[in-house]
Design a protein around this motif. Structure first.
Motif, mmCIF file in Angstrom:
data_model
loop_
_atom_site.group_PDB
_atom_site.id
_atom_site.type_symbol
_atom_site.label_atom_id
_atom_site.label_comp_id
_atom_site.label_asym_id
_atom_site.label_seq_id
_atom_site.Cartn_x
_atom_site.Cartn_y
_atom_site.Cartn_z
ATOM 1 N N THR A 123 0.828 -1.203 0.000
ATOM 2 C CA THR A 123 0.000 0.000 0.000
ATOM 3 C C THR A 123 0.861 1.250 0.000
ATOM 4 O O THR A 123 0.562 2.218 -0.709
ATOM 5 C CB THR A 123 -0.932 0.005 1.223
ATOM 6 N N PHE A 124 1.946 1.233 0.757
ATOM 7 C CA PHE A 124 2.853 2.380 0.756
ATOM 8 C C PHE A 124 3.513 2.566 -0.605
ATOM 9 O O PHE A 124 3.693 3.701 -1.058
ATOM 10 C CB PHE A 124 3.927 2.251 1.838
ATOM 11 N N ASP A 125 3.865 1.478 -1.263
ATOM 12 C CA ASP A 125 4.470 1.581 -2.595
ATOM 13 C C ASP A 125 3.521 2.244 -3.587
ATOM 14 O O ASP A 125 3.930 3.090 -4.389
ATOM 15 C CB ASP A 125 4.902 0.207 -3.102
ATOM 16 N N ILE A 126 2.246 1.876 -3.526
ATOM 17 C CA ILE A 126 1.253 2.510 -4.400
ATOM 18 C C ILE A 126 1.101 3.981 -4.050
ATOM 19 O O ILE A 126 1.057 4.842 -4.928
ATOM 20 C CB ILE A 126 -0.099 1.769 -4.291
ATOM 21 N N PHE A 127 1.028 4.279 -2.750
ATOM 22 C CA PHE A 127 0.916 5.666 -2.287
ATOM 23 C C PHE A 127 2.128 6.476 -2.727
ATOM 24 O O PHE A 127 1.996 7.604 -3.198
ATOM 25 C CB PHE A 127 0.794 5.679 -0.753
ATOM 26 N N ASN A 128 3.302 5.907 -2.601
ATOM 27 C CA ASN A 128 4.546 6.598 -2.931
ATOM 28 C C ASN A 128 4.679 6.827 -4.439
ATOM 29 O O ASN A 128 5.132 7.893 -4.876
ATOM 30 C CB ASN A 128 5.736 5.807 -2.399
ATOM 31 N N LYS A 129 4.278 5.839 -5.233
ATOM 32 C CA LYS A 129 4.410 5.952 -6.681
ATOM 33 C C LYS A 129 3.484 7.032 -7.238
ATOM 34 O O LYS A 129 3.850 7.762 -8.138
ATOM 35 C CB LYS A 129 4.117 4.602 -7.334
ATOM 36 N N ASN A 130 2.289 7.136 -6.689
ATOM 37 C CA ASN A 130 1.301 8.117 -7.133
ATOM 38 C C ASN A 130 1.095 9.169 -6.046
ATOM 39 O O ASN A 130 -0.042 9.463 -5.664
ATOM 40 C CB ASN A 130 -0.029 7.433 -7.442
ATOM 41 N N TYR A 131 2.171 9.742 -5.540
ATOM 42 C CA TYR A 131 2.098 10.579 -4.345
ATOM 43 C C TYR A 131 1.186 11.791 -4.517
ATOM 44 O O TYR A 131 0.400 12.102 -3.632
ATOM 45 C CB TYR A 131 3.495 11.032 -3.899
ATOM 46 N N MET A 132 1.284 12.508 -5.623
ATOM 47 C CA MET A 132 0.504 13.736 -5.785
ATOM 48 C C MET A 132 -0.997 13.454 -5.751
ATOM 49 O O MET A 132 -1.752 14.131 -5.053
ATOM 50 C CB MET A 132 0.895 14.455 -7.077
ATOM 51 N N GLY A 133 -1.426 12.465 -6.479
ATOM 52 C CA GLY A 133 -2.842 12.106 -6.471
ATOM 53 C C GLY A 133 -3.275 11.505 -5.146
ATOM 54 O O GLY A 133 -4.362 11.803 -4.636
ATOM 55 N N SER A 134 -2.415 10.665 -4.582
ATOM 56 C CA SER A 134 -2.740 10.039 -3.295
ATOM 57 C C SER A 134 -2.814 11.072 -2.177
ATOM 58 O O SER A 134 -3.688 10.982 -1.305
ATOM 59 C CB SER A 134 -1.699 8.981 -2.946
#
Length: 95
Positions: free
Chosen positions: A7-18
């Motif tokens: 979940t952190f990897d997804i959050f980190n990869k799409n940080y601006m949108g997340s």
């Protein structure tokens, strides 16, 4: 720990949108938690709960605006969400 990391990897990869979605989501969840707390009155116990919810939401928004490390923002977001859900359940089921 794999759920947290993925979940952190997804959050980190799409940080601006997340981060934008995090501000909207946790603000709404925090507002709902504040509503449930205040629906039970305005005693000192409810005011302490309200202060905890407001501070948790402020910390998340501030960490995003201050451009802190992504892991700090993610951990504060999780903490804020857990506290909001906890106080919603506490004031709905128990009080």
């Amino acid at each position: 720990m794999t759920l947290y990391q993925s979940t952190f990897d997804i959050f980190n990869k799409n940080y601006m949108g997340s981060a934008a979605m995090a501000v909207i989501g946790q603000s709404c969840l925090g507002g709902a938690a504040a509503m449930y707390v205040l629906s039970n009155g305005t005693s000192i116990f409810q005011m302490i709960q309200l202060a905890i919810i407001v501070l948790a939401c402020i910390f998340v928004n501030t960490s995003i605006l201050a451009q802190m490390k992504h892991k700090v923002v993610f951990n504060l977001l999780i903490l804020s969400s857990v506290l909001s859900v906890l106080f919603i359940l506490l004031n709905t089921l128990i009080l």
